[in-house]
Motif scaffolding. Structure first.
Motif: not given
Length: 376
Positions: A296-301, A315-316
């Motif tokens: 995701e663009s916020d860092g979450n997988i 990891s958002s």
């Protein structure tokens, strides 16, 4: 029991992208009536919506600066595409009787007060460009977040001059007044398309959307018809003519048959395609396209399936990000110059390594001998 079993199967067979596409299409179908710009999908908004929807509490919250609409129905176990339709219809068609386009929504434009048409005006807010929606994992609570938010005190959803854009027929895009957008093309309620049946192309379906989805899954099916008074679904070739029938819905498949768009396949390999990022928009998709692993663009997988997040690295807020299947056997999520998450399988097993996503949403890492070194 039979109906519940069919619905459960339908939900399981509906891909995450079909849910997001359905929410976007349903919003845009209504916005197009007033000549408004289409909205696109917002992954971060959807993640926030998922967290709030999973609480299964019918109240607003967790929007983090977004505008928000909520809707809830009885039953549990997540939503079907019918619930997507019903939620947006509830916010729009359900509130039309209380709203007068062009009048002050904070005054006499909303009969009985702003709360009676606030969902509708958020759907129609002109400056809103993105939406992110989700359904509760164990309940039918639908949450949609809107960016930028609407319903600013003293403002209107759009200029009164745009009210004339609504001619009652979606700007002429529909071939009949009973047409509505489905995930793979228009759904024509109370319309039959007789003839051109595919030999052996008959099954049962739980809804018009279900029948349309089953037609879409067959490369030889161009059109479909569904018995809304029963459960029969017919698959058809070509474009059969239409006729009125109160017990039928039908349609033509117009969507591209590529439900696994922007994917690298069902696996990442240390000796091949090893990386997906939040920038390239690609993902790892299960063979049946029901589950999708994305950065995701916020860092979450995350892994999404059946309209919900089934797993994430949590990891958002630390993006941008990338996920790498490394040659040392470790599956690693990187942020900017730092490790955000890892499978903890450094030098465990023999190279090369492959991590794959199966049809149950399970992510499995194996070495060259086939030995499993990690699963989610």
């Amino acid at each position: 029991m039979r109906k519940a079993a069919i619905l459960t199967l339908f939900v399981a067979l509906t891909t995450a992208s079909q849910f997001s596409d359905a929410w976007v299409q349903k919003h845009n179908a209504y916005r197009s009536k007033y000549g408004l710009n289409p909205v696109t999908w917002d992954d971060n908004g959807a993640n926030l919506a998922q967290k709030w929807a999973d609480k299964c509490v019918f109240q607003h919250g967790g929007a983090d600066g977004y505008g928000q609409n909520i809707w809830m129905s009885s039953g549990g176990g997540g939503c079907s595409l019918d619930d997507v339709k019903n939620s947006v219809d509830g916010w729009t068609l359900g509130e039309e009787k209380s709203w007068t386009c062009g009048k002050d929504m904070w005054g006499d434009g909303c009969k009985g007060g702003w709360a009676n048409c606030g969902h509708l005006t958020q759907v129609l807010w002109q400056s809103t460009t993105k939406i992110g929606c989700a359904c509760g994992s164990t309940c039918k609570l639908v949450v949609c977040n809107y960016n930028p938010p609407g319903n600013w005190m003293g403002q209107q959803p759009f200029p009164a001059s745009m009210c004339s854009n609504n001619n009652g027929n979606n700007n002429g895009n529909n071939t009949n007044n009973n047409s509505r957008k489905g995930p793979y093309g228009m759904i024509e309620d109370k319309i039959d398309r007789a003839g051109n049946d595919i030999n052996g192309g008959q099954t049962t379906a739980s809804s018009s959307e279900d029948c349309q989805a089953k037609c879409y899954q067959r490369s030889d099916c161009n059109a479909w018809a569904f018995d809304i008074c029963g459960s029969t679904c017919w698959f058809k070739t070509g474009q059969p003519g239409t006729s009125s029938n109160g017990c039928r819905s039908s349609g033509i498949i117009t969507a591209s048959r590529s439900s696994c768009n922007s994917t690298v396949g069902s696996s990442l390999s240390s000796s091949g395609t090893s990386t997906i990022t939040s920038q390239d928009g690609r993902g790892v998709t299960s063979p049946d396209c029901n589950y999708r692993l994305t950065v995701e663009s916020d860092g979450n997988i995350v892994i999404r399936g059946s309209g919900r997040v089934s797993w994430s690295t949590k990891s958002s807020g630390q993006g941008p990000n990338r996920l790498v299947m490394q040659s040392d056997g470790n599956l690693v999520g990187y942020g900017t110059n730092k490790v955000l998450w890892a499978s903890g399988t450094y030098r465990r097993g023999q190279a090369p390594f492959v991590v794959s996503l199966d049809n149950n949403g399970k992510l499995t890492l194996k070495d060259s001998t086939g030995a499993v070194t990690w699963t989610n």
